[in-house]
Design a protein around this motif. Structure first.
Motif, mmCIF file in Angstrom:
data_model
loop_
_atom_site.group_PDB
_atom_site.id
_atom_site.type_symbol
_atom_site.label_atom_id
_atom_site.label_comp_id
_atom_site.label_asym_id
_atom_site.label_seq_id
_atom_site.Cartn_x
_atom_site.Cartn_y
_atom_site.Cartn_z
ATOM 1 N N ASP A 20 -0.471 -16.874 2.207
ATOM 2 C CA ASP A 20 -0.764 -15.443 2.237
ATOM 3 C C ASP A 20 -2.232 -15.125 1.960
ATOM 4 O O ASP A 20 -2.820 -14.269 2.630
ATOM 5 N N ILE A 27 -4.523 -13.024 4.589
ATOM 6 C CA ILE A 27 -5.085 -11.724 4.228
ATOM 7 C C ILE A 27 -6.605 -11.751 4.292
ATOM 8 O O ILE A 27 -7.242 -10.797 4.781
ATOM 9 N N ARG A 70 2.328 -6.693 5.209
ATOM 10 C CA ARG A 70 2.276 -5.383 4.568
ATOM 11 C C ARG A 70 0.890 -5.120 3.957
ATOM 12 O O ARG A 70 0.383 -3.994 4.012
ATOM 13 N N VAL A 71 0.275 -6.144 3.377
ATOM 14 C CA VAL A 71 -1.078 -5.970 2.852
ATOM 15 C C VAL A 71 -2.049 -5.667 3.986
ATOM 16 O O VAL A 71 -2.922 -4.801 3.865
ATOM 17 N N THR A 72 -1.895 -6.362 5.103
ATOM 18 C CA THR A 72 -2.772 -6.105 6.250
ATOM 19 C C THR A 72 -2.596 -4.685 6.763
ATOM 20 O O THR A 72 -3.580 -4.011 7.125
ATOM 21 N N GLN A 124 -1.900 -2.121 4.974
ATOM 22 C CA GLN A 124 -2.650 -1.287 4.034
ATOM 23 C C GLN A 124 -4.149 -1.360 4.307
ATOM 24 O O GLN A 124 -4.845 -0.332 4.272
#
Length: 271
Positions: A66, A70, A107-109, A111
């Motif tokens: 991850d 990211i 999900r972080v991407t 954001q």
């Protein structure tokens, strides 16, 4: 000019083909460029060059842990903002996939994209029908898997590529949209029935043990694959939706047929 990253990957190459069929100026981004491609390496930020690119189709660089994924995505988004890219389209993961082992990076991407200041569209892709078929194991008795009676709303990779091309063809019409691109539920027993064989379910512990014993897999892959099996088995990827059909304005490709063809192609001689 549209750029599609990961140009030599399966989803990206299909997306490039779809855009070419529409006669839209497009270039592929890859670490090993050939004709109509540009050198793009997320791990080499000093050489990232997105000048002249109006729309960036960011195919997830998800083949890593991850933190690496990211960092790669943050790097390409920074380059997009610096070089004047007007729109980013990101191929993410279906909303039903939050329990999957590779969901966090997606999900972080998302954001990062939403806070980047860049206009964006997020394509939340469902489980590939090709992957579903590939994860079925052949034995002398037929097929086996840890999927049980689980029925994910799998989708043909070609349909996802076509949807990406539709959005990239007119980005302003899809600005700020998040689409959940899933198909119809399919099962391992349905694949087995089309192939005229039986399907046997194995336990998740047995499946995980097999994955951990496979020295061809990278460290992050056994938990990722186990999470796919568990999510399918317990019905977490079953949700359907209409976004993909609306974007394509045609019937979806038969996902069960795609999964069956994939499994058939992997059938060892004599089984």
């Amino acid at each position: 000019m549209i750029m599609v990253t990961g140009a030599n990957g399966q989803l990206a190459s299909l997306t490039l083909h779809e855009l070419a069929a529409r006669d839209i100026p497009t270039i592929g981004g890859t670490r090993t460029p050939t004709e109509r491609q540009r050198f793009i390496d997320f791990d080499d930020p000093a050489r990232l060059d997105l000048t002249g690119i109006s729309t960036l189709v960011l195919i997830s660089a998800g083949y890593a842990e991850d933190d690496h994924v990211i960092t790669r995505h943050r790097t390409i988004l920074d380059a997009a903002a610096r070089d004047g890219v007007a729109h980013v389209i990101y191929t993410s993961l279906t909303r039903a996939g939050d329990h999957l082992g590779f969901a966090l990076a997606h999900r972080v991407t998302e954001q990062l994209i939403r806070t980047s200041g860049l206009p964006w569209t997020i394509l939340r892709n469902g489980l590939y029908a090709e992957l579903f078929g590939a994860l079925l194991t052949w034995t002398p008795a037929g097929l086996e898997s840890a999927f049980g009676d689980g029925a994910p709303a799998a989708v043909a990779r070609a349909d996802l590529a076509a949807a990406a091309a539709v959005v990239a063809s007119d980005p302003p019409a899809h600005r700020g949209a998040t689409y959940d691109l899933v198909g119809e539920p399919i099962t391992a027993s349905g694949v087995a029935a089309r192939l005229g064989v039986t399907h046997r379910t194995i336990g998740l512990s047995e499946y995980r043990s097999r994955l951990l014993a496979d020295d061809t897999l990278l460290a992050f892959q056994p938990p990722m694959l186990a999470s796919i099996a568990s999510s399918i088995r317990h019905g977490l990827l079953r949700d359907t939706g209409s976004d993909l059909g609306r974007l394509l304005d045609r019937p979806l490709t038969d996902a069960l047929g795609v999964a069956t063809d994939t499994a058939a192609a992997m059938r060892p001689n004599g089984m």
